[in-house]
Scaffold this motif. Structure first.
Motif, PDB file in Angstrom:
ATOM      1  N   GLU A 162     -27.359  46.484   4.732  1.00 26.72           N
ATOM      2  CA  GLU A 162     -26.125  46.975   5.349  1.00 26.72           C
ATOM      3  C   GLU A 162     -25.044  45.928   5.118  1.00 26.72           C
ATOM      4  OE1 GLU A 162     -25.328  49.777   6.779  1.00 26.72           O
ATOM      5  OE2 GLU A 162     -27.302  50.753   6.856  1.00 26.72           O
ATOM      6  N   LEU A 163     -24.274  46.080   4.052  1.00 30.34           N
ATOM      7  CA  LEU A 163     -23.275  45.086   3.685  1.00 30.34           C
ATOM      8  C   LEU A 163     -21.876  45.676   3.725  1.00 30.34           C
ATOM      9  CD1 LEU A 163     -24.971  43.354   0.596  1.00 30.34           C
ATOM     10  CD2 LEU A 163     -25.009  42.633   2.984  1.00 30.34           C
ATOM     11  N   ASN A 164     -20.945  44.893   4.250  1.00 31.54           N
ATOM     12  CA  ASN A 164     -19.540  45.283   4.240  1.00 31.54           C
ATOM     13  C   ASN A 164     -18.961  45.015   2.852  1.00 31.54           C
ATOM     14  OD1 ASN A 164     -16.503  44.477   4.570  1.00 31.54           O
ATOM     15  ND2 ASN A 164     -16.992  45.642   6.408  1.00 31.54           N
ATOM     16  N   PHE A 165     -18.177  45.953   2.321  1.00 33.46           N
ATOM     17  CA  PHE A 165     -17.549  45.794   1.011  1.00 33.46           C
ATOM     18  C   PHE A 165     -16.043  45.628   1.206  1.00 33.46           C
ATOM     19  CE2 PHE A 165     -20.417  47.227  -2.647  1.00 33.46           C
ATOM     20  CZ  PHE A 165     -21.573  46.817  -1.993  1.00 33.46           C
ATOM     21  N   ALA A 166     -15.488  44.551   0.640  1.00 35.42           N
ATOM     22  CA  ALA A 166     -14.060  44.250   0.794  1.00 35.42           C
ATOM     23  C   ALA A 166     -13.314  44.516  -0.508  1.00 35.42           C
ATOM     24  CB  ALA A 166     -13.879  42.796   1.209  1.00 35.42           C
ATOM     25  N   PHE A 167     -12.194  45.236  -0.414  1.00 36.50           N
ATOM     26  CA  PHE A 167     -11.372  45.599  -1.565  1.00 36.50           C
ATOM     27  C   PHE A 167      -9.984  44.985  -1.403  1.00 36.50           C
ATOM     28  CE2 PHE A 167     -14.575  48.815  -1.014  1.00 36.50           C
ATOM     29  CZ  PHE A 167     -14.995  49.128  -2.303  1.00 36.50           C
ATOM     30  N   ASN A 168      -9.396  44.557  -2.526  1.00 33.49           N
ATOM     31  CA  ASN A 168      -8.073  43.944  -2.486  1.00 33.49           C
ATOM     32  C   ASN A 168      -6.979  45.000  -2.618  1.00 33.49           C
ATOM     33  OD1 ASN A 168      -8.479  40.854  -2.540  1.00 33.49           O
ATOM     34  ND2 ASN A 168      -9.922  41.607  -4.083  1.00 33.49           N
ATOM     35  N   LEU A 169      -5.947  44.845  -1.801  1.00 33.31           N
ATOM     36  CA  LEU A 169      -4.797  45.746  -1.833  1.00 33.31           C
ATOM     37  C   LEU A 169      -3.538  44.966  -2.168  1.00 33.31           C
ATOM     38  CD1 LEU A 169      -5.083  48.048   1.327  1.00 33.31           C
ATOM     39  CD2 LEU A 169      -5.406  48.701  -1.053  1.00 33.31           C
ATOM     40  N   HIS A 170      -2.656  45.586  -2.922  1.00 29.92           N
ATOM     41  CA  HIS A 170      -1.325  45.034  -3.164  1.00 29.92           C
ATOM     42  C   HIS A 170      -0.375  45.646  -2.141  1.00 29.92           C
ATOM     43  CE1 HIS A 170       2.552  44.343  -5.186  1.00 29.92           C
ATOM     44  NE2 HIS A 170       1.938  43.352  -5.801  1.00 29.92           N
ATOM     45  N   ALA A 171       0.641  44.882  -1.759  1.00 31.25           N
ATOM     46  CA  ALA A 171       1.569  45.361  -0.730  1.00 31.25           C
ATOM     47  C   ALA A 171       2.165  46.725  -1.070  1.00 31.25           C
ATOM     48  CB  ALA A 171       2.689  44.335  -0.541  1.00 31.25           C
ATOM     49  N   ALA A 172       2.461  46.959  -2.353  1.00 26.91           N
ATOM     50  CA  ALA A 172       3.083  48.220  -2.747  1.00 26.91           C
ATOM     51  C   ALA A 172       2.187  49.417  -2.471  1.00 26.91           C
ATOM     52  CB  ALA A 172       3.447  48.171  -4.232  1.00 26.91           C
ATOM     53  N   GLN A 173       0.875  49.199  -2.473  1.00 24.40           N
ATOM     54  CA  GLN A 173      -0.051  50.313  -2.262  1.00 24.40           C
ATOM     55  C   GLN A 173      -0.063  50.791  -0.821  1.00 24.40           C
ATOM     56  OE1 GLN A 173      -3.235  47.923  -4.386  1.00 24.40           O
ATOM     57  NE2 GLN A 173      -3.800  49.965  -5.075  1.00 24.40           N
ATOM     58  N   LEU A 174       0.424  49.968   0.085  1.00 22.81           N
ATOM     59  CA  LEU A 174       0.428  50.353   1.495  1.00 22.81           C
ATOM     60  C   LEU A 174       1.446  51.446   1.792  1.00 22.81           C
ATOM     61  CD1 LEU A 174       0.152  46.854   3.221  1.00 22.81           C
ATOM     62  CD2 LEU A 174      -1.654  48.566   2.960  1.00 22.81           C
ATOM     63  N   SER A 175       2.463  51.548   0.955  1.00 18.37           N
ATOM     64  CA  SER A 175       3.496  52.560   1.196  1.00 18.37           C
ATOM     65  C   SER A 175       3.083  53.931   0.692  1.00 18.37           C
ATOM     66  CB  SER A 175       4.814  52.134   0.533  1.00 18.37           C
ATOM     67  OG  SER A 175       4.629  51.943  -0.859  1.00 18.37           O
ATOM     68  N   SER A 176       1.925  53.997   0.040  1.00 15.95           N
ATOM     69  CA  SER A 176       1.444  55.294  -0.438  1.00 15.95           C
ATOM     70  C   SER A 176       1.025  56.149   0.745  1.00 15.95           C
ATOM     71  CB  SER A 176       0.245  55.083  -1.382  1.00 15.95           C
ATOM     72  OG  SER A 176      -0.417  56.312  -1.614  1.00 15.95           O
ATOM     73  N   GLY A 177       1.498  57.380   0.739  1.00 16.15           N
ATOM     74  CA  GLY A 177       1.134  58.277   1.839  1.00 16.15           C
ATOM     75  C   GLY A 177      -0.262  58.853   1.701  1.00 16.15           C
ATOM     76  N   THR A 178      -0.938  58.567   0.579  1.00 16.06           N
ATOM     77  CA  THR A 178      -2.247  59.185   0.337  1.00 16.06           C
ATOM     78  C   THR A 178      -3.418  58.208   0.463  1.00 16.06           C
ATOM     79  OG1 THR A 178      -2.093  58.742  -2.051  1.00 16.06           O
ATOM     80  CG2 THR A 178      -1.183  60.823  -1.250  1.00 16.06           C
ATOM     81  N   LEU A 179      -3.144  56.897   0.587  1.00 10.04           N
ATOM     82  CA  LEU A 179      -4.236  55.921   0.577  1.00 10.04           C
ATOM     83  C   LEU A 179      -5.236  56.165   1.704  1.00 10.04           C
ATOM     84  CD1 LEU A 179      -5.614  53.377  -0.492  1.00 10.04           C
ATOM     85  CD2 LEU A 179      -4.063  52.013   0.920  1.00 10.04           C
ATOM     86  N   ALA A 180      -4.737  56.318   2.915  1.00 11.15           N
ATOM     87  CA  ALA A 180      -5.646  56.487   4.054  1.00 11.15           C
ATOM     88  C   ALA A 180      -6.477  57.758   3.913  1.00 11.15           C
ATOM     89  CB  ALA A 180      -4.853  56.511   5.360  1.00 11.15           C
ATOM     90  N   SER A 181      -5.858  58.861   3.495  1.00 16.78           N
ATOM     91  CA  SER A 181      -6.606  60.118   3.349  1.00 16.78           C
ATOM     92  C   SER A 181      -7.608  60.013   2.200  1.00 16.78           C
ATOM     93  CB  SER A 181      -5.647  61.294   3.123  1.00 16.78           C
ATOM     94  OG  SER A 181      -4.863  61.085   1.956  1.00 16.78           O
ATOM     95  N   GLN A 182      -7.253  59.277   1.143  1.00 17.11           N
ATOM     96  CA  GLN A 182      -8.180  59.068   0.030  1.00 17.11           C
ATOM     97  C   GLN A 182      -9.415  58.301   0.503  1.00 17.11           C
ATOM     98  OE1 GLN A 182      -6.770  56.402  -2.997  1.00 17.11           O
ATOM     99  NE2 GLN A 182      -8.302  57.010  -4.497  1.00 17.11           N
ATOM    100  N   VAL A 183      -9.194  57.263   1.285  1.00 15.66           N
ATOM    101  CA  VAL A 183     -10.321  56.475   1.812  1.00 15.66           C
ATOM    102  C   VAL A 183     -11.186  57.337   2.718  1.00 15.66           C
ATOM    103  CG1 VAL A 183     -10.928  54.529   3.305  1.00 15.66           C
ATOM    104  CG2 VAL A 183      -9.125  54.266   1.598  1.00 15.66           C
ATOM    105  N   ARG A 184     -10.545  58.156   3.550  1.00 14.43           N
ATOM    106  CA  ARG A 184     -11.301  59.032   4.445  1.00 14.43           C
ATOM    107  C   ARG A 184     -12.198  59.983   3.643  1.00 14.43           C
ATOM    108  NH1 ARG A 184     -10.490  60.416   9.634  1.00 14.43           N
ATOM    109  NH2 ARG A 184      -8.372  59.545   9.628  1.00 14.43           N
ATOM    110  N   GLY A 185     -11.650  60.560   2.572  1.00 14.08           N
ATOM    111  CA  GLY A 185     -12.432  61.479   1.752  1.00 14.08           C
ATOM    112  C   GLY A 185     -13.613  60.788   1.081  1.00 14.08           C
TER     113      GLY A 185
END
Length: 401
Positions: free
Chosen positions: A229-252
Motif C-alpha cells: 500500500e504505497l502513496n504515489f506522488a505526481f508533480n504539478l506545474h502551477a499552470a495546470q491548477l487553473s484547468s477546470g478538468t484536472l480534479a474531475s480527471q483525477v476522480r475518473g
C-alpha cells in the motif's frame, strides 16, 4: 563502483595545488584524472574526453571561474558530482552550494583549502557507496523540438520512473514519487531537463501528466494485489491548477483503477505555489476533498510568504535537498531544518526531507526530529520493473532480519 573506475577533473589555477590534487587522486586509485587551469580549459577537456563522475573545483580563478564553469555544465550530464575546494568565505560558498542544487548537479562535498588526503578519500568512498539503481539519465546531443517531443508522447517514450520515500528510522518504504524520463530511440534514458521546457512551452504538460497518472495508477493497482500500500506522488506545474478538468480527471482515474484519493499526492514547487492564481484554490480544494494529499516541493528555494502558505490547503512540506548537503558542517542548515519541522508541526503538515544520500545525514536528521525522507541513501529513481524487484528485495531482507 570501485574508486579506480571514477573519472575526475581538477579545476585549479594554482599549478602547485593542482598538481597536489591530481597526485592525491591518483594515490587514492583514480586512473582517469584530468586537469584544467580554469573553466574554459575544463570545458575543452570535457568536450574531448567526455563526461566525468566528479569535478574537484576551485571557485576563484582567472579566466572562466568555477561558478561560470558549473553553470555551463549544469543540466548537461557532463559532470555528475561536484567537490568544492575553495578559500572563499563560508557565506559565499553557501551561495554557490545553493546554485549547484538548482543546476541538477550533485554536491559531494565542500572541503575548503588546503586539500586533505583523508577528506578526499572519504568523499570518493561516499560517491562509490551510493546505490546506482536503474539507468542514469543521459544528455541529448541537441535540444529536441516540439515535433520530436510530440512524437515521443505519442509513442509513450516519456515514461514514469519511481523514487521511494522512506521512514528514516527503519528504512520502510511509504510511497514513491513519479518522475518523467525519456526512453529515447537511441537507447538512452534522458533527463527531464531536456524535454520538460519544451512540454511547458507548447502546452503539453497535461498530456504528460495524463500518461503518468495512467502508468502510476496501473502500477499502484498491481502493487496492491501483492500487499503493498504505497502513496504515489505526481508533480504539478502551477499552470495546470487553473484547468477546470484536472480534479474531475483525477476522480475518473481513481474510479477506473479502484484507488482511493488518499493514495495520491500532488507536489507543487514553492515557486509555483506563489505563481498560482487565486482561481487555483478551487482545484486544490477539490483534490483535497477527494482525499488527495498536497505537497509543497523544494521548500526553502523560493520566497513564499507565511500568509500564502497559510492560505493554501497543503498538508506536506518537502524540504529541499540543498539543506541536507552541509548539515554536519553548517549550523544554519540545521536551524532551517529544525524551523521547518516546527512550522510543519504547528500547521499540521508532514515534513519530508529530500536529498538524503548518506547514513551520516540520516542520523543527523533523526537527531533533529525528522521522520520521513527521500534520496539516494534509499534508492535512485527506477523503472516500474526495477521498483517491483527492489520492493521484493526489501521484503526479503526484512523477513530475514
Amino acid at each position: 563502483m570501485p574508486v579506480s573506475s571514477l573519472r575526475v577533473i581538477v579545476l585549479e589555477d594554482h599549478s602547485f595545488q593542482r598538481a597536489i590534487a591530481v597526485s592525491m587522486l591518483q594515490q587514492l586509485g583514480c586512473t582517469d584524472v584530468f586537469q584544467a587551469a580554469d573553466g574554459a580549459e575544463a570545458l575543452a577537456v570535457l568536450n574531448e574526453v567526455g563526461p566525468v563522475d566528479i569535478a574537484l573545483c576551485d571557485l576563484r580563478m582567472d579566466g572562466m571561474d568555477g561558478l561560470e564553469f558549473l553553470q555551463a555544465v549544469g543540466h548537461s550530464g557532463l559532470v555528475g558530482s561536484v567537490i568544492i575546494s575553495s578559500s572563499l568565505s563560508a557565506d559565499l560558498r553557501r551561495t554557490v552550494r545553493q546554485i549547484i542544487s538548482l543546476l541538477d548537479l550533485e554536491l559531494l562535498g565542500d572541503i575548503g583549502k588546503p586539500l586533505h588526503y583523508e577528506t578526499l578519500e572519504r568523499l570518493l568512498k561516499k560517491h562509490c557507496s551510493v546505490p546506482r539503481t536503474g539507468a542514469p539519465p543521459e544528455p541529448l546531443e541537441t535540444v529536441p523540438d516540439e515535433a520530436q517531443v510530440r512524437q515521443a508522447l505519442a509513442a509513450h517514450e516519456l515514461c514514469a520512473f519511481f523514487q521511494p520515500k522512506f521512514i528514516l528510522e527503519t528504512g520502510e518504504t511509504t510511497g514513491v514519487e513519479v518522475l518523467a524520463r525519456w526512453r529515447h530511440g537511441s537507447g538512452k534514458v534522458l533527463s527531464p531537463a531536456c524535454f520538460l521546457p519544451v512540454l511547458e512551452r507548447h502546452g503539453l504538460l497535461d498530456d504528460l501528466l495524463c500518461q503518468q497518472l495512467h502508468q502510476g495508477l496501473a502500477l499502484q493497482q498491481q502493487l496492491r494485489t501483492q500487499g503493498y500500500e504505497l502513496n504515489f506522488a505526481f508533480n504539478l506545474h502551477a499552470a495546470q491548477l487553473s484547468s477546470g478538468t484536472l480534479a474531475s480527471q483525477v476522480r475518473g482515474l481513481l474510479g477506473e483503477y479502484g484507488a482511493r484519493g488518499a493514495s495520491l499526492t500532488f507536489e507543487l514547487t514553492e515557486a509555483g505555489m506563489l505563481q498560482a492564481p487565486e482561481t487555483s484554490l478551487e482545484c486544490l480544494f477539490r483534490l483535497r476533498m477527494m482525499g488527495c494529499r498536497l505537497s509543497i516541493d523544494d521548500f526553502g528555494t523560493g520566497f513564499s510568504s507565511l500568509q500564502r502558505l497559510f492560505q493554501l490547503p497543503f498538508n506536506e512540506i518537502k524540504l529541499d535537498a540543498g539543506f541536507v548537503q552541509a548539515l554536519a558542517q553548517e549550523p544554519r542548515c540545521r536551524a532551517v531544518v529544525s524551523s521547518t519541522l516546527a512550522l510543519g508541526e504547528t500547521l499540521g503538515m508532514t515534513v519530508v526531507v529530500e536529498g538524503i544520500e548518506t547514513d551520516e545525514q540520516r542520523q543527523h536528521l533523526l537527531n533533529l526530529g525528522c521522520t520521513q525522507g527521500q534520496g539516494y541513501w534509499c534508492a535512485k529513481p527506477m523503472s516500474s520493473g526495477d521498483l517491483l524487484r527492489w520492493l521484493e528485495g526489501q521484503q526479503q531482507r526484512s523477513q530475514r532480519a
